[in-house]
Design an enzyme around this catalytic site. Structure first.
Site, PDB file in Angstrom:
ATOM      1  N   ARG A  56     -12.750   5.303  69.319  1.00 22.64           N
ATOM      2  CA  ARG A  56     -12.236   5.230  67.944  1.00 22.64           C
ATOM      3  C   ARG A  56     -10.728   5.451  67.964  1.00 22.64           C
ATOM      4  NH1 ARG A  56     -12.212   9.623  65.116  1.00 22.64           N
ATOM      5  NH2 ARG A  56     -14.369  10.216  65.542  1.00 22.64           N
ATOM      6  N   TYR A 109      -4.874 -12.747  47.597  1.00 23.58           N
ATOM      7  CA  TYR A 109      -6.257 -12.961  48.009  1.00 23.58           C
ATOM      8  C   TYR A 109      -7.196 -12.217  47.055  1.00 23.58           C
ATOM      9  CZ  TYR A 109     -10.372 -12.623  51.030  1.00 23.58           C
ATOM     10  OH  TYR A 109     -11.633 -12.679  51.539  1.00 23.58           O
ATOM     11  N   LYS A 160      -8.597 -15.165  60.539  1.00 22.00           N
ATOM     12  CA  LYS A 160      -8.111 -16.503  60.253  1.00 22.00           C
ATOM     13  C   LYS A 160      -7.401 -17.080  61.484  1.00 22.00           C
ATOM     14  CE  LYS A 160      -9.843 -15.187  56.344  1.00 22.00           C
ATOM     15  NZ  LYS A 160      -9.112 -14.554  55.289  1.00 22.00           N
TER      16      LYS A 160
END
Ligand code: PLP
Length: 382
Positions: free
Chosen positions: A46, A98, A195
């Site tokens: 983590r 967005y 993307k």
């Protein structure tokens, strides 16, 4: 080193123990300590993982920042950027953002006492006019989703500097290949790496990049504390995506320019928007602040929802799907998809209509793409 070289080499030294040319997928949760109080370079995945760290270094280099942090999604990256704010703080955001970012602002950040004002992102002075005593952040997305309005990055950065306000930019649509906002006065860059950066529609991921050590420390603290980290395999896929970002972006753009010019010549569609067409109202700004125009094209079908249905059914190569930036060409209907969470009024206010169509142009042969659109438009007009 130039962009394409950095994409292949930064953070990616051959593995010291085996000589592996590629950074391995360190699929491990934890790392042994050498002795009491003596950890190795990594302790727990983590907090840090070698595959992630290689990817973060490469990302930072491509954005011309110093520090990169990878997240489990673009939205986790947006959330991390907001973590520097406190109840009572105020954000001035451009209104064309967005849909998921809008939902995070209104559905989560507002509930934590953060106040928002939305302004027309094409007007730098609108940001200045909305600044209040407690304004701590300006949020921009350029080009914006889905109508491709640009924000004049240097002009807004000058305002942010003058008022000592943090400037955050979502650079998803351009990728660092076409635009590096940190070099234009932005403090922190956010990506949905889902993307262009990953580029193959096979990973959900996000990133935050900055050149500011103190800001990086706060963001890294939040990343480690909240733990919205990507797994080693996702980091490896995204790093693999970065290696071909330069060649992909060139091809994406070459195809998009050809499709945009073809669409603009059709009488069956209206209002073709692409920053690389001289008809785009901010064509000059696009040429000035970007190294390329990207591969998202938006237009309207005059027949509204019915026409959208016929158009989507008529396509064979373009896939009717959410998202963008992958090698395959996609068609999206912002009204019901990416911006479905906004009310009809809010959508109309920012210029999204029922007939608005957004294309993400892939890297297939452009003749096939144009033939597919031609066939679908013929069926739409029937
Ligand atoms: C997709 C997208 C996001 C959200 O990213 P996810 O990876 O889907 O969580 C944020 N901003 C922009 C501009 C996007 O296109």
């Amino acid at each position: 080193m130039k962009f394409a070289t950095k994409a292949i080499r930064v953070g990616q030294e051959p593995d010291p123990t085996t000589g592996a040319v590629n950074v391995p997928i360190y699929q491990t949760a934890n790392f042994v300590f050498r002795d009491v109080g003596q950890p190795n370079a990594f302790e727990y995945s983590r907090s840090g993982n070698p595959t992630r760290s290689a990817y973060e270094k490469c990302l930072a280099a491509l954005e011309e920042g110093k520090y990169g942090l990878a997240f489990g999604s673009g939205m986790a990256a947006v959330d991390a950027a907001l973590s520097v704010l406190r109840p009572g703080d105020h954000i001035v955001s451009s209104e064309n953002i967005y849909g998921g970012t809008f939902r995070l602002f209104e559905g989560v950040a507002a509930g934590r006492g953060i106040r928002l004002t939305y302004v027309d992102g094409t007007q730098p002075e609108a940001f200045e006019a909305a600044i209040e005593e407690n304004t701590k952040m300006i949020w921009i997305e350029t080009p914006a989703n889905p109508l491709l309005q640009l924000v004049d990055v240097r002009a807004v950065a000058a305002i942010a500097k003058r008022y000592h306000i943090l400037l955050a930019a979502d650079n998803t649509f351009s990728s660092p290949f076409f635009q590096r906002p940190l070099t234009q006065g932005v403090d922190v860059v956010i990506h949905s790496t889902t993307k262009y950066i990953s580029g193959h529609s096979d990973v959900i991921g996000g990133a935050v990049v900055t050149g500011d050590a103190a800001l990086h420390e706060r963001l890294a603290y939040y990343q480690n504390t909240v733990g919205a980290v990507p797994g080693p395999f996702d980091c490896w896929l995204s790093l693999r995506g970065l290696k071909t970002l330069a060649v992909r972006m060139k091809k994406h753009e070459e195809n998009a320019l050809a499709v945009a010019r073809w669409l603009a010549a059709q009488t069956t569609v209206e209002g073709v928007i692409y920053p690389g067409l001289p008809s785009h109202p901010q064509y000059a700004l696009a040429k000035d602040q970007m190294d390329g125009f990207g591969a998202i094209i938006t237009f309207r079908l005059p027949g509204g929802l019915k026409a959208v249905e016929r158009f989507a059914k008529g396509l064979d190569i373009f896939l009717f799907a959410e998202s963008l930036g992958g090698v395959e060409s996609l068609v999206c209907h912002p009204w019901t998809m990416s911006h479905g969470v906004m009310s009809p009024d809010d959508k109309q206010k920012i210029g999204i209509t029922e007939g608005t169509i957004r294309l993400s142009i892939g890297i297939e042969d452009v003749d096939d793409l144009i033939a597919d659109l031609e066939k679908a438009l013929k069926q739409t007009a029937l």
